[in-house]
Design a protein around this motif. Structure first.
Motif, PDB file in Angstrom:
ATOM      1  N   VAL A 258       0.825  -1.217   0.000  1.00 41.07           N
ATOM      2  CA  VAL A 258       0.000   0.000   0.000  1.00 41.07           C
ATOM      3  C   VAL A 258       0.866   1.277   0.000  1.00 41.07           C
ATOM      4  CG1 VAL A 258      -2.094   1.056   0.940  1.00 41.07           C
ATOM      5  CG2 VAL A 258      -1.605  -1.332   1.446  1.00 41.07           C
ATOM      6  N   PRO A 259       1.702   1.478  -1.011  1.00 45.00           N
ATOM      7  CA  PRO A 259       2.543   2.681  -1.057  1.00 45.00           C
ATOM      8  C   PRO A 259       1.697   3.927  -1.316  1.00 45.00           C
ATOM      9  CG  PRO A 259       2.669   1.510  -3.129  1.00 45.00           C
ATOM     10  CD  PRO A 259       1.866   0.639  -2.203  1.00 45.00           C
ATOM     11  N   GLN A 260       2.000   5.025  -0.599  1.00 45.20           N
ATOM     12  CA  GLN A 260       1.226   6.251  -0.767  1.00 45.20           C
ATOM     13  C   GLN A 260       2.089   7.440  -1.165  1.00 45.20           C
ATOM     14  OE1 GLN A 260      -1.936   6.740   2.347  1.00 45.20           O
ATOM     15  NE2 GLN A 260      -1.154   4.784   3.125  1.00 45.20           N
ATOM     16  N   THR A 261       3.397   7.182  -1.344  1.00 45.42           N
ATOM     17  CA  THR A 261       4.310   8.239  -1.779  1.00 45.42           C
ATOM     18  C   THR A 261       5.238   7.701  -2.858  1.00 45.42           C
ATOM     19  OG1 THR A 261       6.043   7.675  -0.178  1.00 45.42           O
ATOM     20  CG2 THR A 261       4.314   9.208   0.555  1.00 45.42           C
ATOM     21  N   ARG A 262       5.856   8.622  -3.590  1.00 46.32           N
ATOM     22  CA  ARG A 262       6.807   8.231  -4.627  1.00 46.32           C
ATOM     23  C   ARG A 262       7.977   7.467  -4.016  1.00 46.32           C
ATOM     24  NH1 ARG A 262      11.351  10.465  -6.587  1.00 46.32           N
ATOM     25  NH2 ARG A 262      11.100  12.304  -5.268  1.00 46.32           N
ATOM     26  N   GLU A 263       8.414   7.887  -2.821  1.00 46.04           N
ATOM     27  CA  GLU A 263       9.531   7.222  -2.150  1.00 46.04           C
ATOM     28  C   GLU A 263       9.166   5.776  -1.793  1.00 46.04           C
ATOM     29  OE1 GLU A 263      10.022  11.357  -2.272  1.00 46.04           O
ATOM     30  OE2 GLU A 263       8.353  10.236  -1.362  1.00 46.04           O
ATOM     31  N   ALA A 264       7.925   5.571  -1.354  1.00 47.89           N
ATOM     32  CA  ALA A 264       7.476   4.215  -1.012  1.00 47.89           C
ATOM     33  C   ALA A 264       7.419   3.340  -2.264  1.00 47.89           C
ATOM     34  CB  ALA A 264       6.109   4.265  -0.327  1.00 47.89           C
ATOM     35  N   LEU A 265       6.997   3.926  -3.374  1.00 47.58           N
ATOM     36  CA  LEU A 265       6.977   3.176  -4.636  1.00 47.58           C
ATOM     37  C   LEU A 265       8.375   2.737  -5.040  1.00 47.58           C
ATOM     38  CD1 LEU A 265       4.541   4.814  -7.260  1.00 47.58           C
ATOM     39  CD2 LEU A 265       4.397   2.551  -6.227  1.00 47.58           C
ATOM     40  N   GLN A 266       9.339   3.593  -4.859  1.00 48.44           N
ATOM     41  CA  GLN A 266      10.716   3.286  -5.247  1.00 48.44           C
ATOM     42  C   GLN A 266      11.279   2.093  -4.486  1.00 48.44           C
ATOM     43  OE1 GLN A 266      12.482   7.157  -4.529  1.00 48.44           O
ATOM     44  NE2 GLN A 266      12.557   7.620  -6.732  1.00 48.44           N
ATOM     45  N   GLN A 267      10.714   1.789  -3.315  1.00 53.26           N
ATOM     46  CA  GLN A 267      11.203   0.691  -2.495  1.00 53.26           C
ATOM     47  C   GLN A 267      10.671  -0.674  -2.950  1.00 53.26           C
ATOM     48  OE1 GLN A 267      13.558   1.275  -0.147  1.00 53.26           O
ATOM     49  NE2 GLN A 267      13.408   3.380  -0.949  1.00 53.26           N
ATOM     50  N   LEU A 268       9.682  -0.676  -3.836  1.00 50.60           N
ATOM     51  CA  LEU A 268       9.082  -1.944  -4.268  1.00 50.60           C
ATOM     52  C   LEU A 268      10.004  -2.651  -5.254  1.00 50.60           C
ATOM     53  CD1 LEU A 268       5.332  -0.920  -4.729  1.00 50.60           C
ATOM     54  CD2 LEU A 268       6.513  -1.738  -2.686  1.00 50.60           C
ATOM     55  N   ARG A 269      10.376  -3.868  -4.952  1.00 56.34           N
ATOM     56  CA  ARG A 269      11.361  -4.569  -5.776  1.00 56.34           C
ATOM     57  C   ARG A 269      10.790  -5.087  -7.101  1.00 56.34           C
ATOM     58  NH1 ARG A 269      11.119 -10.118  -5.364  1.00 56.34           N
ATOM     59  NH2 ARG A 269       9.625 -10.944  -3.843  1.00 56.34           N
ATOM     60  N   LEU A 270       9.465  -5.299  -7.166  1.00 54.72           N
ATOM     61  CA  LEU A 270       8.869  -5.862  -8.377  1.00 54.72           C
ATOM     62  C   LEU A 270       8.395  -4.796  -9.366  1.00 54.72           C
ATOM     63  CD1 LEU A 270       6.827  -8.847  -6.873  1.00 54.72           C
ATOM     64  CD2 LEU A 270       9.049  -8.911  -8.025  1.00 54.72           C
ATOM     65  N   LEU A 271       8.474  -3.539  -8.982  1.00 53.29           N
ATOM     66  CA  LEU A 271       8.092  -2.462  -9.888  1.00 53.29           C
ATOM     67  C   LEU A 271       9.283  -2.135 -10.779  1.00 53.29           C
ATOM     68  CD1 LEU A 271       5.452  -0.828 -10.121  1.00 53.29           C
ATOM     69  CD2 LEU A 271       6.585   1.010  -8.868  1.00 53.29           C
ATOM     70  N   PRO A 272       9.092  -2.081 -12.106  1.00 53.47           N
ATOM     71  CA  PRO A 272      10.212  -1.787 -13.002  1.00 53.47           C
ATOM     72  C   PRO A 272      10.945  -0.505 -12.606  1.00 53.47           C
ATOM     73  CG  PRO A 272       8.295  -2.463 -14.256  1.00 53.47           C
ATOM     74  CD  PRO A 272       7.842  -2.311 -12.830  1.00 53.47           C
ATOM     75  N   LYS A 273      12.253  -0.524 -12.740  1.00 58.19           N
ATOM     76  CA  LYS A 273      13.085   0.616 -12.357  1.00 58.19           C
ATOM     77  C   LYS A 273      12.634   1.880 -13.091  1.00 58.19           C
ATOM     78  CE  LYS A 273      17.931   1.873 -11.771  1.00 58.19           C
ATOM     79  NZ  LYS A 273      19.349   1.474 -12.007  1.00 58.19           N
ATOM     80  N   GLY A 274      12.515   2.954 -12.355  1.00 61.28           N
ATOM     81  CA  GLY A 274      12.120   4.228 -12.944  1.00 61.28           C
ATOM     82  C   GLY A 274      10.623   4.450 -12.974  1.00 61.28           C
ATOM     83  N   GLY A 281       3.875   5.516 -12.342  1.00 61.55           N
ATOM     84  CA  GLY A 281       3.933   5.726 -10.899  1.00 61.55           C
ATOM     85  C   GLY A 281       2.839   6.649 -10.416  1.00 61.55           C
ATOM     86  N   LYS A 282       2.609   7.715 -11.158  1.00 63.02           N
ATOM     87  CA  LYS A 282       1.557   8.658 -10.790  1.00 63.02           C
ATOM     88  C   LYS A 282       0.193   7.966 -10.794  1.00 63.02           C
ATOM     89  CE  LYS A 282      -0.579  13.030 -12.182  1.00 63.02           C
ATOM     90  NZ  LYS A 282      -0.619  14.100 -13.215  1.00 63.02           N
TER      91      LYS A 282
END
Length: 392
Positions: A258-274, A281-282
């Motif tokens: 349940v990421p709610q910020t861009r920084e939290a999204l960046q921590q997800l290992r299965l989300l493609p880089k960038g 991401g938005k």
């Protein structure tokens, strides 16, 4: 003889005028057989590449990729209620026609469903039915070729045409067997569902159900529903496979974290880089926010939670699964057509469950037996090496 010479032996329709004449020749037929070849590896919606149609004495291939053809005469024939349209495993073919013409062929018949009624097993393949009922062997080496490339080879065309020419015999033999065993009513409900346009509509709000995720609470469930729906709409709008937007495991990870910020999204290992800094991401963050804003009372329970079965009910379900196997073998009908695993679990929990297996012919064939077994009015026994269900 050259490949080009051989191709002339197989009618390939490439103009609207030819198509109109061919369709006009079929309007007096009792039934016609239809099939399609398509690609969907790089798109959300299937790309129609070839149409095969056969009447009682003629058959042809229709090239929807030709620049000189308008498929309107074909869709007019598909809507002609005087002519039955026979398919095998029709759902993807019908999905294409709904996308292109916004209509289901009518009336419609599916030999795969008919074969299940006749005891050929769950989702029996066309090749197996042709071998059994027609005595012919289909060369499937052209099945997975690129149907969008032109010109088509003679091998591709011969394979494609055989799909509908053999289907004529398959249909007639299955109908003879169904009439002989008085099982026409068994087909009715399945064919009604096949002809219902609503059964082909993809509701983005329900797309979360296809994703395996270890959801523990309604907050995660809300995120799963919202992100899965967002992905589905994106795939539909861009006409690309769902995985091109986000892989299933990435959607599951987003739902769990349940990421709610861009920084939290960046921590997800299965989300493609960038991805966190992109339009993707938005969109994810907006979807998560929308999910969390939902009224908790309107969020369904996570899969596998809130409907746990007791150990006794689980045991009953296992017995009913065995009973389904016995009944399907005894009556010569595919188990899947009688009851699903969800049906069996529901019956194990509730005698009055609102499931197909407790309605109509299915209740007569299996539902009553299931209830008798559940309440000790019947038993499964082994006699002379055969499993049987006997009344107590």
């Amino acid at each position: 003889m050259s490949d080009r010479g051989l191709q002339k032996e197989i009618p390939l329709i490439t103009t609207t005028e030819e198509l109109a004449a061919f369709c006009d020749s079929l309007v007096e037929e009792r039934f016609i057989t239809v099939d399609t070849e398509f690609l969907r590896e790089t798109t959300y919606y299937p790309k129609l590449c070839l149409i095969q149609v056969a009447g009682s004495s003629n058959a042809a291939l229709i090239d929807p990729l030709s620049r000189e053809i308008d498929l309107k005469p074909f869709f007019t024939l598909m809507a002609d209620s005087r002519v039955l349209k026979v398919f095998h495993a029709a759902r993807q073919d019908v999905e294409i026609m709904i996308n292109l013409a916004d209509a289901v062929p009518t009336p419609i018949f599916d030999t795969q469903i008919a074969a299940m009624v006749c005891g050929f097993g769950d989702q029996v393949g066309y090749e197996a039915i042709v071998r059994k009922l027609v005595g012919a062997q289909i060369d499937k080496s052209a099945q997975f070729t690129d149907w969008s490339r032109r010109p088509l080879t003679h091998k591709q065309m011969a394979y494609a045409l055989s799909d509908v020419t053999h289907l004529r015999t398959v249909y007639e033999k299955l109908m003879d067997q169904i009439a002989k065993e008085s099982r026409s009513d068994w087909l009715e409900g399945e064919l009604e569902d096949l002809a219902n346009p609503n059964s082909y509509r993809v509701d983005p709000e329900q797309s979360w159900r296809r994703i395996k995720a270890r959801i523990q609470n309604k907050k995660q469930q809300a995120a799963l529903i919202a992100v899965a729906a967002w992905r589905e709409r994106q795939a539909q709008e861009k006409n690309v496979p769902r995985g091109r937007i986000l892989k299933d495991d990435a959607v599951a990870e987003i739902a769990i974290q349940v990421p709610q910020t861009r920084e939290a999204l960046q921590q997800l290992r299965l989300l493609p880089k960038g991805s966190a800094d992109s339009v993707i991401g938005k969109g994810i963050l907006e979807a998560v926010a929308q999910g969390l804003a939902r009224d908790p009372s309107h969020i369904p329970s996570p899969k596998g939670r809130g409907d746990e079965m007791s150990s006794a009910q689980e045991a009953a379900a296992e017995i009913l699964k065995l009973a389904l196997k016995v009944v399907s073998e005894r009556d010569g009908i595919a188990p899947k057509l009688i009851a699903s695993s969800a049906d069996i679990d529901a019956i194990a929990v509730d005698d009055n469950a609102n499931v197909p297996a407790l309605q109509g012919w299915r209740r007569e064939v299996f539902g009553e037996v299931a209830l008798d077994l559940k309440h000790g009015r019947a038993a499964i026994t082994l006699e002379k090496g055969r499993v049987q269900i006997v009344k107590r």
